[in-house]
Enzyme design. Structure first.
Site, PDB file in Angstrom:
ATOM      1  N   ASP A   1      -4.340  -1.855  12.265  1.00 31.86           N
ATOM      2  CA  ASP A   1      -4.289  -2.583  13.539  1.00 31.86           C
ATOM      3  C   ASP A   1      -5.290  -3.734  13.480  1.00 31.86           C
ATOM      4  O   ASP A   1      -6.331  -3.709  14.132  1.00 31.86           O
ATOM      5  CB  ASP A   1      -4.609  -1.634  14.695  1.00 31.86           C
ATOM      6  CG  ASP A   1      -4.540  -2.328  16.056  1.00 31.86           C
ATOM      7  OD1 ASP A   1      -3.901  -3.382  16.153  1.00 31.86           O
ATOM      8  OD2 ASP A   1      -5.148  -1.804  17.014  1.00 31.86           O
TER       9      ASP A   1
ATOM     10  N   CYS B   1      -0.885  -8.364  16.122  1.00 31.58           N
ATOM     11  CA  CYS B   1      -0.957  -9.278  17.269  1.00 31.58           C
ATOM     12  C   CYS B   1      -0.647 -10.708  16.834  1.00 31.58           C
ATOM     13  O   CYS B   1      -0.850 -11.646  17.605  1.00 31.58           O
ATOM     14  CB  CYS B   1      -2.329  -9.201  17.935  1.00 31.58           C
ATOM     15  SG  CYS B   1      -3.709  -9.612  16.847  1.00 31.58           S
TER      16      CYS B   1
ATOM     17  N   GLU C   1     -14.076   0.262  10.565  1.00 30.66           N
ATOM     18  CA  GLU C   1     -14.176  -0.800  11.556  1.00 30.66           C
ATOM     19  C   GLU C   1     -15.340  -1.721  11.169  1.00 30.66           C
ATOM     20  O   GLU C   1     -16.344  -1.262  10.623  1.00 30.66           O
ATOM     21  CB  GLU C   1     -14.398  -0.192  12.941  1.00 30.66           C
ATOM     22  CG  GLU C   1     -14.845  -1.130  14.040  1.00 30.66           C
ATOM     23  CD  GLU C   1     -13.855  -2.264  14.270  1.00 30.66           C
ATOM     24  OE1 GLU C   1     -14.318  -3.414  14.384  1.00 30.66           O
ATOM     25  OE2 GLU C   1     -12.627  -2.010  14.324  1.00 30.66           O
TER      26      GLU C   1
ATOM     27  N   CYS D   1      -4.015 -15.089  40.846  1.00 34.69           N
ATOM     28  CA  CYS D   1      -3.460 -14.915  39.499  1.00 34.69           C
ATOM     29  C   CYS D   1      -2.672 -13.619  39.493  1.00 34.69           C
ATOM     30  O   CYS D   1      -3.242 -12.538  39.677  1.00 34.69           O
ATOM     31  CB  CYS D   1      -4.570 -14.867  38.450  1.00 34.69           C
ATOM     32  SG  CYS D   1      -3.962 -14.571  36.775  1.00 34.69           S
TER      33      CYS D   1
ATOM     34  N   PHE E   1      -9.324  -0.888  10.975  1.00 36.77           N
ATOM     35  CA  PHE E   1      -9.632  -1.697  12.156  1.00 36.77           C
ATOM     36  C   PHE E   1      -9.517  -0.785  13.384  1.00 36.77           C
ATOM     37  O   PHE E   1      -8.839  -1.096  14.361  1.00 36.77           O
ATOM     38  CB  PHE E   1      -8.680  -2.892  12.282  1.00 36.77           C
ATOM     39  CG  PHE E   1      -8.630  -3.777  11.065  1.00 36.77           C
ATOM     40  CD1 PHE E   1      -9.558  -4.797  10.889  1.00 36.77           C
ATOM     41  CD2 PHE E   1      -7.658  -3.589  10.092  1.00 36.77           C
ATOM     42  CE1 PHE E   1      -9.509  -5.619   9.761  1.00 36.77           C
ATOM     43  CE2 PHE E   1      -7.597  -4.399   8.971  1.00 36.77           C
ATOM     44  CZ  PHE E   1      -8.525  -5.417   8.799  1.00 36.77           C
TER      45      PHE E   1
ATOM     46  N   CYS F   1       3.363 -17.659  40.062  1.00 40.23           N
ATOM     47  CA  CYS F   1       2.016 -18.176  40.304  1.00 40.23           C
ATOM     48  C   CYS F   1       2.077 -19.651  40.685  1.00 40.23           C
ATOM     49  O   CYS F   1       2.752 -20.431  40.007  1.00 40.23           O
ATOM     50  CB  CYS F   1       1.140 -18.021  39.060  1.00 40.23           C
ATOM     51  SG  CYS F   1       0.487 -16.369  38.820  1.00 40.23           S
TER      52      CYS F   1
END
Length: 465
Positions: A375, A405, A326, A167, A305, A79
């Site tokens: 998660d 994450c 959730e 991008c 989740f 990029c």
């Protein structure tokens, strides 16, 4: 009093150093005068000339000005905005080396914070390295000094908007939209009051959500319609919070969905719903998570989740029953709708619950579950892990798969499950969901071992992060 003279900014100090390692943000790490120096744009094994841009008592930050001895891992960034745009941190590093850096970071955090080494490190999971990002939030800002309207990600460590004309982590057809989309925003009557455009790409549908702080004129709406027809884009409008998102023109079924091919599942979603950005790696990740749970047809599974059912519905195809929890009411509704769409409504239940407040008595009240999938968002699942280890043994699942994450909060939660609770960390590994970025997605697998003795207290673990 005399006037203060305006002093010219001091020239940055230039240093030469050898790069000893690389951190998770893609910065080279070395030492100058006994101080740690984090060098943007440098790679392990290189010698660089760098400009020091920030000094602190124990460390400094610098920017590479010249590579005096290049690493074999260095590649040409694809990029043209790389180095300024904050969307990517590692385009100058070979892709395999990027994954190795993330894998090492995961191992180091599991050992340093979690005090655990996985019994087996799984092979990293790879997907497309370019054109993979099916969700993005682009900032729009009109800046006269930079020629007018800007649309893109923020610059590195800045609130400024990067000047983006293309991008390469966005799908090619979306990258091609950046120039005409920027021109469209500049032509609106309220061009200074449109702070962002959110992107969501589904199967055959590209949705754009326009955040606008003032009502759009009829002429603006017509411009959006014409753009949508010319570029096959579905427009959604967001006048206030996420709950106000609606289609520009009510066309009935909005048809925004993605597939989990490994299980024959179709997932409908709205453009502001949380979905994984990389559809191909999501399919592979779901398949691996289901496999790692080692499901039996009569297993009862808990999905925490659960979002709109990304893991729940595939799990339901391999087990007797799945209960999902959730914290978003909209996502709970969407999960139930997706279960109905896929003919799994009799094998699933979805419930609204703030999972950051759950304690052991409530956990036990949900009943006995053989397997659990977790998660969580970046904050992790500390309260859930505490509830599990605090429950009586019959309410502790035999196997847990944790999709993370954030490796730091995963490592903290590993400490709870393994050092306070009766679990072994049997496997862990990286999922390269976000190539060229510092984002680390990973999977960890826990097996219950009733003979384990606690080696830490909850108080000592909570003080770590």
């Amino acid at each position: 009093m005399g006037r203060r003279r305006n002093r010219a900014p001091a020239e940055p100090r230039i240093v030469e150093l050898d790069i000893e390692s690389i951190d998770l943000e893609g910065n080279g790490v070395g030492h100058v005068d006994g101080k740690v120096l984090f060098v943007d744009g440098a790679i392990t094994g290189e010698r660089v000339r760098a400009a020091v841009v920030k000094e602190r008592p124990s460390y400094a930050r610098a920017v590479t000005k010249e590579v005096l001895r290049a690493s074999s891992l260095r590649v040409a960034p694809r990029c043209p905005s790389f180095g300024v745009c904050g969307g990517c941190a590692m385009q100058h590093i070979d892709l395999d080396a990027q994954v190795a850096i993330k894998n090492r970071a995961l191992e180091d955090l599991l050992l340093r914070i979690g005090r655990q080494r996985p019994e087996q490190m799984m092979r990293p999971m790879y997907g497309p390295s370019w054109g993979y990002r099916h969700r993005a939030r682009l900032t729009a800002r009109h800046v006269d000094k930079k020629g007018g309207m800007l649309l893109g990600f923020h610059e590195k460590a800045s609130s400024y908007v990067a000047l983006m004309k293309e991008c390469h982590v966005l799908p090619p057809h979306v990258s091609d939209l950046l120039k005409p989309l920027t021109a469209l925003l500049a032509s609106l009557s309220i061009y200074t009051r449109v702070p962002q455009v959110e992107l969501a790409v589904g199967e055959g549908v590209t949705a754009l959500v326009l955040r606008h702080l003032e009502p759009l004129a009829e002429s603006d709406l017509q411009l959006l319609r014409e753009f949508g027809q010319a570029h096959s884009v579905q427009w959604w409008l967001q006048p206030e919070g996420p709950g106000t998102v609606h289609l520009l023109d009510d066309m009935g079924e909005h048809s925004l969905h993605y597939r989990i091919e490994s299980f024959g599942i179709h997932m409908r979603f709205k453009p502001t719903d949380f979905t994984q950005v990389n559809h191909m790696i999501n399919d592979a990740m779901v398949a691996r998570a289901v496999s790692l749970l080692d499901l039996k047809q009569d297993d009862r599974v808990l999905d925490l989740f659960c979002g709109l059912g990304n893991f729940s519905l595939p799990l339901a195809t391999r087990s007797r029953f799945v209960k999902g929890f959730e914290g978003s009411e909209d996502l709970v509704t969407r999960a139930a709708e997706n279960a109905l769409l896929n003919g799994l409504e009799d094998k699933t239940e979805f419930h609204l619950r703030n999972l950051f407040e759950v304690e052991s008595p409530e956990w036990s009240s949900w009943g006995q579950f053989d397997k659990v999938l977790i998660d969580p968002p970046r904050d992790g699942a500390l309260q859930i892990c505490k509830a599990i280890v605090g429950a009586s043994t019959e309410f502790q699942p035999q196997r847990i798969v944790y999709v993370s994450c954030n490796p730091a909060t995963l490592a903290r939660d590993v400490a709870v499950l393994c050092n306070v609770g009766p679990y072994r960390l049997v496997q862990a590994g990286v999922v390269n969901m976000f190539p060229h970025t510092a984002h680390v997605e990973s999977i960890a697998v826990f097996e219950k071992d009733p003979g384990r003795k606690p080696s830490q207290t909850l108080e000592s673990i909570e003080a770590l992060v």
